[in-house]
Design a protein around this motif. Structure first.
Motif, PDB file in Angstrom:
ATOM      1  N   LYS A  65     -40.429  30.967  28.588  1.00 58.73           N
ATOM      2  CA  LYS A  65     -40.370  29.506  28.592  1.00 58.73           C
ATOM      3  C   LYS A  65     -39.163  29.022  29.394  1.00 58.73           C
ATOM      4  N   GLN A 113     -46.384  19.106  29.312  1.00 55.29           N
ATOM      5  CA  GLN A 113     -47.308  18.806  28.212  1.00 55.29           C
ATOM      6  C   GLN A 113     -47.419  19.968  27.242  1.00 55.29           C
ATOM      7  N   MET A 114     -47.334  21.191  27.793  1.00 53.49           N
ATOM      8  CA  MET A 114     -47.470  22.365  26.929  1.00 53.49           C
ATOM      9  C   MET A 114     -46.226  22.589  26.075  1.00 53.49           C
ATOM     10  N   PHE A 115     -45.063  22.476  26.693  1.00 53.91           N
ATOM     11  CA  PHE A 115     -43.872  23.012  26.030  1.00 53.91           C
ATOM     12  C   PHE A 115     -42.735  22.029  25.787  1.00 53.91           C
ATOM     13  N   PHE A 130     -48.306  19.887  33.644  1.00 50.54           N
ATOM     14  CA  PHE A 130     -48.805  20.900  32.709  1.00 50.54           C
ATOM     15  C   PHE A 130     -47.726  21.562  31.841  1.00 50.54           C
ATOM     16  N   PRO A 131     -46.681  22.149  32.455  1.00 52.49           N
ATOM     17  CA  PRO A 131     -45.664  22.801  31.597  1.00 52.49           C
ATOM     18  C   PRO A 131     -44.982  21.818  30.653  1.00 52.49           C
ATOM     19  N   PHE A 171     -38.455  30.433  32.260  1.00 58.26           N
ATOM     20  CA  PHE A 171     -38.728  30.854  33.644  1.00 58.26           C
ATOM     21  C   PHE A 171     -39.378  29.730  34.430  1.00 58.26           C
ATOM     22  N   ARG A 229     -43.633  22.226  40.193  1.00 57.12           N
ATOM     23  CA  ARG A 229     -44.087  22.704  38.886  1.00 57.12           C
ATOM     24  C   ARG A 229     -43.077  23.680  38.293  1.00 57.12           C
TER      25      ARG A 229
END
Ligand SMILES: Nc1ncnc2c1ncn2[C@@H]1O[C@H](COP(=O)(O)OP(=O)(O)OP(=O)(O)O)[C@@H](O)[C@H]1O
Ligand SMILES: [Mg+2]
Lengths: 246, 253
Positions: free
Chosen positions: B78, B104-106, B101-102, B80, B150
């Motif tokens: 996480k 929203q995920m984390f 995306f990252p 990286f 990203r």
């Protein structure tokens, strides 16, 4: 030996896939997306096939009844039981194995060879669960509805085309559909459907997820996905029939 | 700090990395250079454990990484950010969604914060239009820049870039190089960049590792690389006409 190795890898894969989603909001979004793309989108082909399958079954049965001692309502009864027991759950699932299986395997295979799966892993995403679990659960959820629709349409097709061919009357056919009905057959069909849905999606996902190489290998893994899920589906069909109906 | 201790990696009997030991320092842009096929990408994938090493250890700030469990790997990952050589954008998602995306995920950010952050990242790589386009609809250089946006979205502690500016025009290349260096120094992160672009080497080579045939052949920085008498490094540096002329000109002085 290779068989056992692949089998072991498959079960490990299932272990990876069935872990708790890291983000529920994403999971549900993906789940409904898959319900639509794997399920609702297959509806037209299922409707067409079911109608004509029912039609052919009815007409065949009617033409094969030559003895005057067999009542004509037997046509409705035979059509009903064939559709409930085999045609809807098994044949429609086989068709879905071709349609859904190849699309799952090529989608995941493409993601694998273009490093999109690696990109997910690097972010800390459990890519197996993230990509595959919504597909498996969506198919398990939506396929029973598809099969029930197929059952109704199959019987409707039998009636409509039977009338058109002039081999049955509405009264006899409908009487036959209701005669000596075994409700357990429906449960049996739905249990089969759920098992098949799991097999089709998980096996095709397995072949796509572990694809290696380039576009050519993605094609190969997609073909393998369809072949293996069809064979294993039929094997499971035999085992389930043996277990549940004997 | 990432410590690499005696790692080796073979593919079907062919040794690609041969007993490589090195240290990537925090707050510096660490470059791995070398000719095509020298093993740069394989080394980077070993670093992030996409490939498992046959021998040796990889330590992140003292923590064993190469031998940790999947769960521990996920935890460290996480932190990286990685730019793949081919971009590896999610092609079912738009440019905007890829960068979001990252987050929203984390992250626990709200929609509006995510929106600001995505715009900020895309701005830093000079991409202000094209938010709603899909990866198949943008150019190769734009894909690279989206991949960089990203990778930095979540403020990584370790940033890995596999040829971040191959396929970019010289001007955008410099923008990207500077961006990588700025981020590295601003947030004091550990950055590893694979490249064979001599411009980048001279621009951001705070620490340089030269790989040759899967071995660490030479180590230095952007100043010492021009003066080394290592033959292979010299061949690499002075491969282009431009650098040969510069050398001749400076020798005349
Ligand atoms: N998955 C793999 N399986 C087998 N061989 C591989 C694999 N990945 C890389 N190799 C081999 O390892 C060697 C080094 O490849 P690598 O991709 O690391 O080169 P590179 O330094 O990144 O080159 P480039 O600058 O062209 O990207 C090559 O000879 C390649 O054939
Ligand atoms: Mg490379």
């Amino acid at each position: 030996m290779k068989v056992f190795e692949t089998l072991g890898k498959y079960f490990l894969f299932i272990g990876i896939v069935f872990s708790r989603p890291q983000q529920w909001k994403r999971f549900w979004k993906q789940f409904f997306f898959e319900v639509n793309s794997l399920g609702i989108n297959s509806l037209p082909i299922i409707m067409i096939i079911s109608l004509f399958m029912g039609a052919a079954l009815t007409i065949q049965t009617a033409y094969n009844i030559t003895s005057p001692f067999i009542p004509l309502y037997a046509v409705g009864l035979a059509t009903r039981d064939s559709i409930l027991l085999e045609f809807s759950p098994t044949i429609i699932s086989l068709i879905l194995a071709g349609k859904v299986g190849s699309s799952i395997a090529s989608e995941l295979g493409m993601m694998r060879v273009t490093e999109q799966i690696d990109a997910l892993e690097i972010m800390g995403v459990n890519s197996g669960s993230f990509l595959v679990l919504p597909k498996i659960l969506a198919a398990i959820f939506i396929n029973p509805f598809l099969i029930v629709i197929s059952m109704f349409l199959g019987m409707a097709g039998g009636l409509i085309f039977g009338l058109l061919a002039g081999v049955v009357s509405t009264h006899e056919f409908v009487y036959g559909l209701q005669y000596a009905f075994v409700p357990f057959y429906v449960s049996y069909a739905l249990i089969k459907t759920v098992v098949f849905a799991f097999l089709i999606t998980s096996i095709s996902a397995f072949f796509g997820y572990y694809a290696e190489g380039g576009a050519l290998e993605v094609g190969v893994s997609s073909t393998k996905a369809v072949v293996y899920s069809s064979i294993i589906l039929l094997l499971a069909n035999y085992l389930l029939t043996q277990m549940m109906l004997s | 700090m990432i410590e690499v201790q005696h790692i080796s990696k073979s593919f079907s009997g062919r040794k690609i990395l041969d007993d490589v030991s090195l240290v990537f320092e925090t707050g510096k842009t660490n470059l791995v250079i070398g000719g095509s096929g020298s093993g740069k990408t394989v080394l980077m994938k070993c670093l992030v454990a996409l490939y498992t090493v046959d021998e040796g250890d990889i330590l992140y700030d003292g923590r064993q990484f190469s031998k940790s469990t999947e769960e521990d790997k996920r935890l460290l990952r996480k932190d990286f950010g990685m730019v793949f050589q081919g971009g590896a954008l999610f092609d079912s998602q738009t440019v905007w969604e890829n960068v979001a995306f990252p987050l929203q995920m984390f992250s626990s950010m709200h929609e509006s914060e995510i929106k600001d952050r995505v715009e900020f990242c895309l701005n830093r790589v000079n991409l202000n239009a094209a938010y709603q386009l899909y990866p198949s609809q943008i150019s190769g250089g734009m894909k690279k820049r989206v991949a960089i946006a990203r990778a930095i979205a979540l403020n990584p502690k370790y940033l890995f870039c596999d040829e971040p500016n191959s396929g970019l025009d010289p001007k955008t290349s410099i923008v990207i190089d500077n961006l990588i260096q700025e981020i590295t120094e601003e947030y004091n992160i550990t950055t590893v960049v694979n490249t064979h672009d001599m411009n980048s080497v001279l621009e951001i080579g705070q620490k340089i590792i030269y790989l040759n045939k899967g071995q660490k052949w030479w180590e230095g920085d952007k100043n010492s690389i021009l003066e080394t008498d290592n033959k292979e490094v010299n061949d690499f540096v002075y491969a282009s006409e431009l650098f040969q002329r510069i050398r001749k000109a400076s020798q005349k002085l």
